[in-house]
Enzyme design. Structure first.
Site, PDB file in Angstrom:
ATOM      1  N   HIS A  59      43.669  92.568  42.301  1.00  0.00           N
ATOM      2  CA  HIS A  59      43.338  91.615  43.372  1.00  0.00           C
ATOM      3  C   HIS A  59      41.827  91.392  43.450  1.00  0.00           C
ATOM      4  O   HIS A  59      41.361  90.239  43.466  1.00  0.00           O
ATOM      5  CB  HIS A  59      43.868  92.153  44.698  1.00  0.00           C
ATOM      6  N   GLU A  60      41.064  92.469  43.500  1.00  0.00           N
ATOM      7  CA  GLU A  60      39.617  92.332  43.638  1.00  0.00           C
ATOM      8  C   GLU A  60      38.974  91.776  42.366  1.00  0.00           C
ATOM      9  O   GLU A  60      38.039  90.973  42.445  1.00  0.00           O
ATOM     10  CB  GLU A  60      38.988  93.671  44.012  1.00  0.00           C
ATOM     11  N   CYS A 105      52.475  87.043  44.760  1.00  0.00           N
ATOM     12  CA  CYS A 105      51.293  86.960  43.904  1.00  0.00           C
ATOM     13  C   CYS A 105      50.317  88.069  44.273  1.00  0.00           C
ATOM     14  O   CYS A 105      50.111  88.367  45.457  1.00  0.00           O
ATOM     15  CB  CYS A 105      50.621  85.598  44.034  1.00  0.00           C
TER      16      CYS A 105
END
Length: 209
Positions: free
Chosen positions: A155-156, A171
């Site tokens: 994610h990051e 997602c």
């Protein structure tokens, strides 16, 4: 002569009208002492997610400065941690620097964050403290803890690569405000997010269907 700058937002070289993919270079920087299982899983999820990636791990722990710690909140100021991480590791030529530590942090307007990223500085941090079930008084579940780390790292890194939060359920770029929301989403990019990455020359191996 061809000069490729790793801090460019594009990971595609164009020579005589032809497009060439280049490797995405990622550095993992431990911010606290971590179980080797955590490091192994972070490396593996990055390699399982991106088609052309080189992942390095700094074997030395680099602890955030005390100036980034807010004593009244007993948390780190994540903005300060990001700036410090960029100042410490940003000049090494990596496309993404990922800091990981068993820490608790916040940003302005939020009580806490699981992580934070800067696409301009090309750095991100994942904070592990609140990804643990036992932090909330639940029974320890190490497997879930590891899977949450894997998701939050992707994610990051997605944010560093220019992606925003995604509304598509499942997602990996979907915003998570609790461990339950982290558990509900997958570690995969949806078709739209994967397409945006591909335009930047970054290919993912699997897409959420």
């Amino acid at each position: 002569m061809i000069i490729y700058v790793f801090w460019s937002r594009s990971f595609v070289l164009r020579i005589n009208g032809c497009r060439f993919m280049v490797y995405l270079r990622i550095l993992i920087q431990p911010l606290t002492h971590l179980d080797p299982v955590i490091i192994d899983n972070v490396v593996s999820v990055l390699k399982d997610t991106f088609a052309d990636v080189i992942v390095d791990v700094n074997g030395n722990v680099l602890s955030p400065p005390i100036s980034a710690y807010n004593w009244s909140r007993a948390q780190y100021n994540s903005d300060k941690v990001l700036e410090w991480l960029y100042g410490s590791m940003g000049g090494l030529g990596y496309d993404v620097v990922v800091g990981i530590g068993d820490l608790d942090a916040y940003v302005g307007g939020l009580n806490f964050v699981f992580g934070e990223a800067s696409s301009n500085l090309r750095v991100c941090v994942v904070y592990l403290r609140r990804l643990k079930s036992e932090f909330y008084g639940f029974r320890q579940d190490y497997n879930k803890f590891i899977e949450r780390i894997r998701k939050e790292v992707i994610h990051e890194v997605g944010h560093v690569l220019g992606l925003g939060h995604c509304l598509y359920p499942g997602c990996v770029m979907n915003f998570s405000n609790s461990i339950f929301e982290v558990d509900r989403k997958s570690r995969y990019f949806c078709r739209q997010c994967a397409g945006l990455l591909l335009k930047r020359g970054i290919k993912v191996k699997e897409i959420l269907t």
